[in-house]
Design an enzyme around this catalytic site. Structure first.
Site, PDB file in Angstrom:
ATOM      1  N   ARG B 293     -41.617  19.779  79.101  1.00 51.10           N
ATOM      2  CA  ARG B 293     -40.326  19.963  79.768  1.00 51.10           C
ATOM      3  C   ARG B 293     -40.425  20.966  80.908  1.00 51.10           C
ATOM      4  NH1 ARG B 293     -36.133  19.309  74.567  1.00 51.10           N
ATOM      5  NH2 ARG B 293     -36.344  17.031  74.584  1.00 51.10           N
ATOM      6  N   TYR B 437     -37.001  11.451  81.742  1.00 48.65           N
ATOM      7  CA  TYR B 437     -38.029  11.542  80.685  1.00 48.65           C
ATOM      8  C   TYR B 437     -38.178  12.945  80.114  1.00 48.65           C
ATOM      9  CZ  TYR B 437     -41.864  12.115  84.346  1.00 48.65           C
ATOM     10  OH  TYR B 437     -42.692  12.478  85.364  1.00 48.65           O
ATOM     11  N   GLU B 438     -38.883  13.005  79.006  1.00 47.72           N
ATOM     12  CA  GLU B 438     -38.971  14.241  78.192  1.00 47.72           C
ATOM     13  C   GLU B 438     -37.587  14.728  77.764  1.00 47.72           C
ATOM     14  OE1 GLU B 438     -41.776  14.568  77.249  1.00 47.72           O
ATOM     15  OE2 GLU B 438     -42.959  13.742  78.885  1.00 47.72           O
ATOM     16  N   GLY B 439     -36.705  13.798  77.457  1.00 45.22           N
ATOM     17  CA  GLY B 439     -35.328  14.150  77.098  1.00 45.22           C
ATOM     18  C   GLY B 439     -34.467  14.110  78.346  1.00 45.22           C
TER      19      GLY B 439
END
Lengths: 596, 596
Positions: B293, B437-439
């Site tokens: 993140r 992406y990555e949350g």
């Protein structure tokens, strides 16, 4: 991606908010509600069933240029033929040239549908309507008789040839030349770029409206003339005749609207005819540009609607995580994501922006209709001023809004939003052009403040504010609407004060005009939409009180209005504070220091 | 598009703002200024000369999948080999496994350069560093000895295999299975989607970190385990041995980062080994996810810098229209558009957001370094809490910012911004994934408020606010900075009040958490950046007062700070007002009514 025209909301706006039947009567047009709804429904069918299914492939396939011929995506030619055959092309055209002269207030709904179904497809036909307007208003009888019927019917298409590599925003830098010939025609030479539909395989002829300089023209924008330069010169029998000396030199590879050909057009001594007076080209082109800018605003609206529909569909289907308050659908593996407040925030932002903009579009279309068709000359002039004030807002705000709404849709889809097959990311790519063409949104903001607000010392803006203020006054006494009306009224007061401050600052320092322009346009748009949301809430409250229509629909209108006021309108505060930050902090830095 | 690392600003942030040499000493790392600057300069050369030239073609060429093999764009393999050979891969790796253990505060600058030069290229190497972290922290000695050296060196690459078609945000829905074998290994079966670099032709082996369920696992997120599943099982001599039963089934066609392969990965009883304890996979993966993140935040920053550079270059070259105050360069046909206030507004918005974010990135990297390397355990814990609070802000705010800054760049280019050959629209398309992406950024905002703010009743947030408040107190007495310091101090007070209100509302109604999350994160970020801009202004003022360094550079810092406070920070007001609008207006509408 599927697309369904938002007929429910369109009918609400047309009938309940703006009394389109009364509007038609005033214009001397005998359309009744049944006919109006019939047009909307047929338009919706055409957009959903004929146009929308072409959109995804048009993005993958794009346009191909070979030997000077452009091949448009599969299905475009057939869909365009239907568009012509079924009279969609001639909706707004003048009746003396075969048009149906339908009001813009109705037509703009159909056009919004087309934009939502496929912006690429709509690009080809959109400019023809502007070309008709310019030719109708400024062309000689002979030119009109030769070219207008076919343009109105859509058998022939029109383009706008303004931009050159060195001349985008700054038309003063135009170099294309027009040399007068003995027979009254001109030989046009030069190269134009970014010509939408400059070459295509949809219509049997293409009529280019070209800005160029005559040999004796003064420098700058006062030396620009408008010429009609057909791909095929019309023969005496009205059919396409001799091929003119112009060609498509290249097509651009773009971020989006890949199904629309964006052409480099080379004019090599092509035969053309003057539209209007020599050196008055810019004024003539502005007739077309105003229409084009309104249409581009509708593009933002149409794409916004399509993006909202896609996001809503996905948010109702996609199961992921449980609602914060506990399982909403315990029988399923997870809850539909529409249960999550942040997803609702995105959806309601989309919905309230799109529906709010649709009201402003109809209001602006009404002014355009009245400008051309009101029986009273003073009313025509007043409507023209109002439309002129609003069009840069419609163009810039709607297209920024369309991009934002498309981006929210991508976000609702999560990682899937980034994948081409879903068709959602295409909406972001397609809509991005709308913030750029027909004058970037920065140019719209300058036009708004410099010509439309400062141009008459803020008089027209004051009149608009007063009109909205009266609407608030009329609602503030109703208990169910008092909070909403007071909140809008407070913003209108703030807007009036801000307008005075902006005008004063701009008169003190010319840099302020450009320093505040975008924020002032955005501020104005958010407050305007709040005014329309109050009107929508008032009509919804009327209907709920009288028990007419579907209560859930009106309840949703009240809820959307409430959401807009609480969660979207606060953006106006940021624009206000930011523009009050002024010009000095923009102009202080040395050019070289930007690169540190 | 060309890219030049912003070395001037990076040196300012590292040396003048955050004393990286002192930081290195504290960490027991003997890097001095000369070495640090040497790394930055070599990194800048690699990014500009080796990586950036590949970016435009990588977008056109994309990746090809045939017979299960992915072919990356031309030049990627050679550039990756240099990345490994020259030790860029091992910068942050642990020294016991051949890494250089350089601090994140230094490495994040090189990583930002890579992102700016080519996000697609960086995607392949970025996740390896996270895999190293997870394996180093949670893996068995045997697994570490077998796989870590090659991962640290970059000869082998790592991936993160989380997402399945039905399980994106909601990992509770994972179905991939891991069956224990007699030899202590597992057979992994299932299908994963959106796997960045799942298959490629850059590294000789690919080590997948896969989330899966053991047969006896409890339902939901408490039954998820993390497994290491190599493409080639390492042979006894450390070379890639037997081909494992996994394959790339498809690659996605995407909006952007087309040079990065995004794979469907099928595990068909592939051999894997548990990392960490059974059913503790999520905790292990979070080690990797936090790093990932932070890296994704840097992607937003890097693309933002690249976009700003492109826009600035164009704005200085493009001649169009005259300055509002009269010709700035009368000898030219028109003025460079950087003379127009609205163009300056866009450029300064870009510059102040990018440079402001770079300060926050370095600050956050410092916390990450201290979390792992501070000699004192309490200080390590404190730094870990601070980093955990900041990472969702860095991820969400930087990536929203990168998209905005890229969009401004397109706008500065006008119509040319929409044309692929300029490379500007690619930045918008590439950066759009970083918000997903990555949350998704909505998930980051929930993580921020729910786990990081509410998790300790707001204690860590209060500590951060107090730290910034002290920084203001220290500057408010200096006449040159008093206005700036007071204005930041006022915002910090507002932030504290707002935080209390948000915490109280969230405790009262669980829906408020999701209703305010995104606005609260954005509000926090804008105020944080204001705090950093005050610090930058203070250092610039110090330098101007002592006459050290280049005065124009420090003058520009003061001007950027002033611009940010006046023209960007007002956005915080909108986020504050909007979130105070609360949850009720989000939750009121029936799901079915959205479709009206």
């Amino acid at each position: 991606m599927s697309y369904q025209a938002p007929l429910c909301d369109m009918r609400f706006v047309l009938h309940e908010l703006f009394d389109i039947s009364g509007h038609c009567q005033l214009l001397g047009n005998g359309l009744d509600r049944e006919l109006i709804d019939g047009v909307l429904e047929e338009g919706a069918r055409y957009a959903a069933e004929v146009v929308a299914p072409l959109n995804r492939n048009s993005d993958e396939q794009g346009c191909q240029l070979s030997d000077g011929q452009v091949r448009t995506p599969d299905g475009f030619a057939e869909a365009y033929q239907q568009y012509v055959d079924n009279g969609w092309a001639s909706m707004t055209g003048p009746s003396e040239y075969g048009g149906q002269a339908l009001p813009q207030m109705l037509a703009c709904n159909f056009h919004e549908m087309l934009m939502g179904a496929s912006l690429s497809f709509r690009v080809y036909s959109g400019l023809t309507e502007g070309a008709v307007l310019a030719l109708y208003k400024h062309g000689s009888e002979s030119l009109k008789n030769t070219y207008l019927h076919k343009l109105v019917s859509g058998q022939w298409a029109g383009t706008m040839c303004l931009t050159e590599p060195q001349a985008g925003t700054d038309l003063a830098l135009l170099r294309t030349k027009a040399e007068p010939q003995a027979d009254g025609s001109f030989k046009v030479s030069g190269s134009k770029i970014f010509i939408s539909g400059g070459e295509q395989d949809l219509s049997e002829n293409i009529i280019h409206l070209v800005l160029a300089r005559l040999p004796d023209a003064p420098a700058g924008v006062k030396g620009i003339s408008l010429l009609l330069v057909p791909k095929f010169v019309a023969a005496a029998d009205g059919t396409p005749g001799e091929r003119n000396a112009l060609s498509c030199g290249a097509i651009e590879h773009k971020m989006g609207i890949k199904g629309a050909s964006t052409c480099v057009m080379n004019f090599d001594g092509a035969t053309g005819w003057l539209i209007g007076e020599a050196n008055q080209g810019l004024a003539c082109m502005f007739t077309m540009m105003n229409d084009a800018r309104f249409q581009v605003g509708l593009q933002g609206l149409g794409i916004g609607e399509a993006a909202f529909q896609g996001a809503l569909r996905y948010a109702r289907e996609r199961l992921q995580s449980r609602a914060l308050s506990g399982p909403a659908e315990p029988g399923k593996a997870a809850d539909p994501i529409i249960n999550h407040p942040d997803v609702r925030r995105m959806l309601l932002t989309q919905k309230s922006l799109v529906e709010g903009s649709r009201m402003l579009a109809a209001y602006c279309a009404r002014q355009l209709d009245l400008e051309h068709g009101h029986p009273d000359a003073a009313a025509r002039k007043a409507a023209g001023k109002r439309a002129a004030l609003l069009i840069p807002i419609v163009k810039a705000f709607f297209t920024d809004m369309g991009q934002e709404v498309a981006s929210h849709a991508v976000q609702v889809y999560g990682g899937h939003g980034f994948i081409r097959e879903w068709g959602i990311e295409q909406l972001m790519r397609d809509s991005r052009i709308t913030q750029l063409y027909e004058g970037t949104n920065g140019i719209q903001a300058l036009d708004y403040i410099r010509r439309k607000v400062l141009g008459d010392g803020g008089a027209e803006l004051s009149a608009l504010q007063a009109e909205f203020s009266e609407l608030c006054d009329a609602q503030v006494g109703r208990p169910a609407l008092a909070e909403l009306a007071k909140s809008v009224q407070a913003r209108l007061g703030e807007w009036r004060e801000l307008s005075s401050a902006v005008i004063a600052a701009s008169q003190r320092d010319v840099q302020e005009i450009g320093a505040v322009s975008v924020d002032f346009l955005q501020y104005s748009a958010y407050v305007l939409l709040a005014g329309f949301w109050l009107q929508a809430a008032a009509r919804a409250q009327d209907a709920l009180e009288t028990g007419s229509g579907e209560a859930a629909f009106y309840q949703a209108k009240l809820q959307s209005a409430d959401f807009y006021l609480r969660r979207v309108l606060p953006r106006a505060s940021a624009h206000r504070e930011s523009l009050l930050g002024g010009a000095d902090c923009l102009m202080a830095m040395d050019e070289a220091s930007f690169a540190f």
